[in-house]
Design an enzyme around this catalytic site. Structure first.
Site, short mmCIF file in Angstrom:
data_model
loop_
_atom_site.label_atom_id
_atom_site.label_comp_id
_atom_site.label_asym_id
_atom_site.label_seq_id
_atom_site.Cartn_x
_atom_site.Cartn_y
_atom_site.Cartn_z
N SER A 1 -15.47 -2.05 -12.61
CA SER A 1 -15.03 -3.44 -12.71
C SER A 1 -13.60 -3.55 -12.23
O SER A 1 -12.87 -2.56 -12.13
CB SER A 1 -15.12 -3.93 -14.16
OG SER A 1 -14.00 -3.49 -14.91
N ASP A 2 -13.18 -4.77 -11.92
CA ASP A 2 -11.76 -4.99 -11.72
C ASP A 2 -11.12 -5.20 -13.09
O ASP A 2 -11.79 -5.33 -14.11
CB ASP A 2 -11.52 -6.19 -10.80
CG ASP A 2 -10.20 -6.07 -10.04
OD1 ASP A 2 -9.30 -5.33 -10.49
OD2 ASP A 2 -10.06 -6.71 -8.98
N TYR A 3 -9.80 -5.26 -13.11
CA TYR A 3 -9.00 -5.30 -14.33
C TYR A 3 -9.46 -6.44 -15.24
O TYR A 3 -9.31 -7.61 -14.90
CB TYR A 3 -7.54 -5.49 -13.93
CG TYR A 3 -6.51 -5.02 -14.90
CD1 TYR A 3 -5.88 -3.80 -14.73
CD2 TYR A 3 -6.13 -5.82 -15.97
CE1 TYR A 3 -4.88 -3.38 -15.60
CE2 TYR A 3 -5.14 -5.41 -16.85
CZ TYR A 3 -4.52 -4.18 -16.67
OH TYR A 3 -3.54 -3.77 -17.54
#
Length: 774
Positions: A316-318
């Site tokens: 995932s992204d942040y």
């Protein structure tokens, strides 16, 4: 022949060809592909054995020993806060998770001693001893900052991306980092979007070539067998997918895109990265047609894992998983965890929704054991490939702690290849080395703010060589004066008087203007693209002095240049060129290096033109100067200020019209993987050695889906001495002549008819040949 268009041919790029109407065919392609399918992604398809690698038996045995909590721990990436090593109170959760086997990865920790301390907790204290994977944003350098990725694309030489990645991998891995979140390959038509700086611009083919090059530079061979070497790290293709289509150029914003545009524009660079063996892929922040990318089974599983047979893992992204609640797509954190894991996310960055809710979701049947085990398998596979199980620690005695002379030399050479000469009236450039006096003015004349966005730890620790430094070294006998004139931002013009006085007293002036690094990159969208503050006023004042001058522009995106452009005899686009930027700019200003870069994105005349890009569709009423009811603005000339592919040289070149090896090609030849050769001859007609980028474009004038007026399908940067010529050859295959349709299951078609083939020095090339597909 054009009337036969509707009898389409299905074609895999470089693969099989079938009659239109065939169903359920999985297309294995070289640019993008998709299998018919969909449905519940709780049990994502496993990659085939030839992609899986030699570690599968070890992974299966380890997986069989793991508890549910330990499996969920592998799906968790925690972030290290601060620049200090382990032991700080704010990072106690990371240390507890490492000791208990409930963390798979740690973000933002580097330094061999620091990573080793934390790694020992995981390897020597946890029950199973599964090592941690340390990740860091190594975007265009670790200690040694290279030019920003957009600048590297301007080189039209993928070898520069390889060199950047090779240097960065050695520096990062020696400091305990084995995973970078690069390359970014988000094609975009939005210069307002700050993250255009991190990608390769507006063209999918250019982005494909640089994506593959960067992956190869970081990882080595596509089969992953080089990943365990001490000079390699795992790459991450991001952001999957269509992030560059954010509405209004506002970061994190909505993307609404047709299936055809998704496949033809946004997906090809990711397929190139997967073909190059990229170890990981990152989901994007945006929604895609109303579905967050973190919960999109169509892209994450149908396309990436099934059709492309991607064996690595998706991160995932942040906090991207929990942000699905704010999107209005997930009800709560448990729902977000379910949606992300079942769609195809394998590891969660920073957020803990999957780790916190996974056991309950599994017990309730909301996620399957098969999908959980698949995610863990993918993560363990990358760890085995990286050699973490055999060699989990960094050699503290061998850690690289600063840029080496060889790394600096590489950064300087790369930066000089990325500069683009936009304008050069009256042969203002190159400057003479025997010039008696030079004035360097402007807010970036003596500024080390040349590293650019996401410069890595080196951008904070090591000062970039300034333009003033570079000019003084290049012309040691000259009297070099300096005056800032105006600040980088703000309206203070009190220093213009000193700047004009310096210009009046000098034989030539170099005006260095542009964007601070902080206003490009993530969360740095701009509504206006002119020079910030009073910089345009400074240029106007220098022009009024009436002495020779050149403008150097630093920045992270295409800019609008306004009225000052007409008064500037010479303009160099230097981007944010990295740690050796000042020396590289001086190399170009004095002609040690003849500039050969080309624009990877169109430069608009005004923000109101955006989106303006070369690969647009024609419309039913294309621009005509003498007709009112055509597609244009009343208050602007047609087209951009500078087109895609534009770039001048200190010499001149002649490129001959394209010649085809055959004037037609049939479906049977495409089925066999045949291609048509295109040749052209480029000659240096000037008086000094230089580089030209020969560019090949195609246009399908009649198609079942309207096609762009131009599509880049090949480029070659060629170095020639005065009078020297060279024949350049390209091959056109099914991937170049066809396109993806709007079918959700995915169809790539090559249609009978006429294809126009253009060759030239930029995207406005007019010389063409005609190819017929039968």
């Amino acid at each position: 022949m054009d009337g036969m268009r509707r009898r389409t041919l299905l074609a895999a790029i470089g693969g099989t060809v079938a009659v239109s109407g065939a169903t359920g065919a999985q297309l294995a392609t070289g640019a993008a592909a998709q299998a018919a399918g969909g449905g519940d992604m709780a049990g994502a398809a496993q990659p085939s054995a030839h992609r899986a690698g030699p570690h599968e038996d070890k992974i299966r045995k380890l997986l069989g020993r793991m508890t549910v909590e330990e499996k969920l721990g592998q799906l968790q990436q925690l972030t290290w806060n601060g620049d200090t090593g382990p032991g700080g109170g704010q990072n106690e959760e990371v240390e507890r998770a490492a000791r208990s086997g409930r963390a798979g990865s740690v973000l933002n920790l580097h330094g061999a001693a620091h990573t080793n301390t934390l790694q020992r907790l995981a390897v020597e204290k946890s029950r199973l001893g599964i090592p941690l994977l340390f990740g860091l944003d190594v975007i265009h350098g670790f200690w040694t900052t290279f030019p920003i990725p957009l600048a590297q694309a301007a080189s039209f030489d993928p070898a520069v991306a390889v060199r950047d990645a090779e240097v960065a991998s050695v520096e990062a891995r020696s400091n305990g980092v084995r995973w970078t979140f690069a390359p970014m390959m988000d094609v975009t038509h939005e210069p307002r979007w700050g993250r255009i700086a991190e990608g390769s611009g507006e063209d999918p083919h250019l982005a494909e070539r640089f994506a593959a090059a960067k992956v190869t530079g970081h990882q080595g061979r596509a089969d992953g067998t080089d990943l365990a070497r001490a000079d390699r790290i795992a790459a991450c293709a991001k952001h999957f997918v269509a992030y560059g289509g954010a509405e209004g150029g506002r970061d994190y914003n909505t993307v609404d895109v047709s299936e055809a545009r998704l496949r033809n524009l946004y997906l090809p660079p990711f397929k190139a990265a997967v073909d190059a063996g990229v170890a990981t892929v990152m989901a994007s922040f945006n929604t895609i047609n109303g579905v967050p990318a973190h919960a999109n089974p169509h892209t994450l599983t149908d396309v990436l894992k099934r059709a492309w047979d991607f064996p690595g893992f998706v991160v995932s992204d942040y906090t991207g998983v929990q942000e699905m609640i704010t999107h209005g797509f997930a009800a709560d954190t448990a729902d977000a965890a379910r949606l992300a894991l079942t769609a195809g996310v394998d590891m969660e960055m920073v957020g803990t929704t999957i780790r916190d809710h996974g056991a309950k979701l599994l017990a309730a049947g909301d996620i399957s054991q098969q999908r959980l085990d698949d995610a863990v398998t993918r993560i363990l596979r990358v760890k085995f490939q990286l050699g973490l199980f055999d060699n989990p620690y960094a050699d503290e005695g061998a850690a690289v702690t600063a840029p080496t002379p060889a790394a600096r030399k590489a950064a300087r050479e790369v930066a000089s290849r990325c500069l683009v000469l936009l304008r050069n009236e009256r042969r203002t450039l190159p400057l003479r080395r025997d010039t008696a006096s030079i004035a360097v003015v402007g807010p970036f004349g003596d500024s080390p703010d040349l590293h650019g966005t996401w410069a890595g730890p080196g951008g904070k620790k090591f000062r970039a060589t300034t333009v003033l430094d570079g000019i003084r070294k290049a012309a040691p006998a000259a009297r070099v004066s300096h005056a800032q004139g105006v600040p980088p931002e703000g309206g203070d013009t009190s220093g213009i008087k000193a700047a004009t006085a310096a210009a009046r007293a000098a034989d030539v002036t170099v005006v260095v203007v542009g964007e601070p690094s902080a206003i490009s990159g993530e969360a740095s969208s701009r509504s206006q693209l002119g020079l910030p503050g009073a910089q345009a006023e400074l240029i106007a004042a220098i022009a009024k002095v009436g002495r020779p001058f050149a403008v150097v522009v630093v920045g992270g995106r295409p800019l609008t240049m306004g009225d000052w452009l007409a008064s500037a005899p010479a303009v160099v686009m230097a981007w944010h060129p990295g740690i050796e930027g000042g020396n590289a700019i001086a190399d170009v200003l004095f002609g040690t290096v003849n500039p050969g870069g080309k624009l990877p994105a169109s430069f608009p005349r005004a923000v109101g033109q955006i989106p303006i890009h070369y690969n647009h569709e024609n419309t039913g009423r294309p621009y005509k100067a003498d007709e009112k009811y055509t597609s244009k603005y009343l208050d602007l000339p047609p087209g951009p200020q500078f087109p895609f592919g534009h770039g001048l040289s200190y010499t001149t070149f002649e490129i001959t019209p394209p010649r085809l090896g055959a004037d037609r090609i049939g479906a049977d030849a495409l089925r066999a993987g045949d291609t048509v050769e295109v040749t052209t001859t480029v000659r240096n007609t000037g008086d000094r050695a230089g580089d030209e980028v020969v560019q090949l474009y195609v246009h399908d004038p009649v198609a079942s889906i309207a096609q762009p007026v131009r599509r880049l399908r090949g480029f070659r940067r060629v170095s020639l001495d005065p009078g020297q010529s060279r024949t350049v050859r390209f091959s056109l295959g099914a991937d170049d002549l066809g396109f993806w349709t709007n079918d959700s299951a995915g169809r790539f078609v090559v249609e009978p008819g006429t294809i126009e083939v253009y060759v030239g020095g930029d995207s406005t090339a007019r010389d063409k040949a005609v190819l017929r597909v039968t």
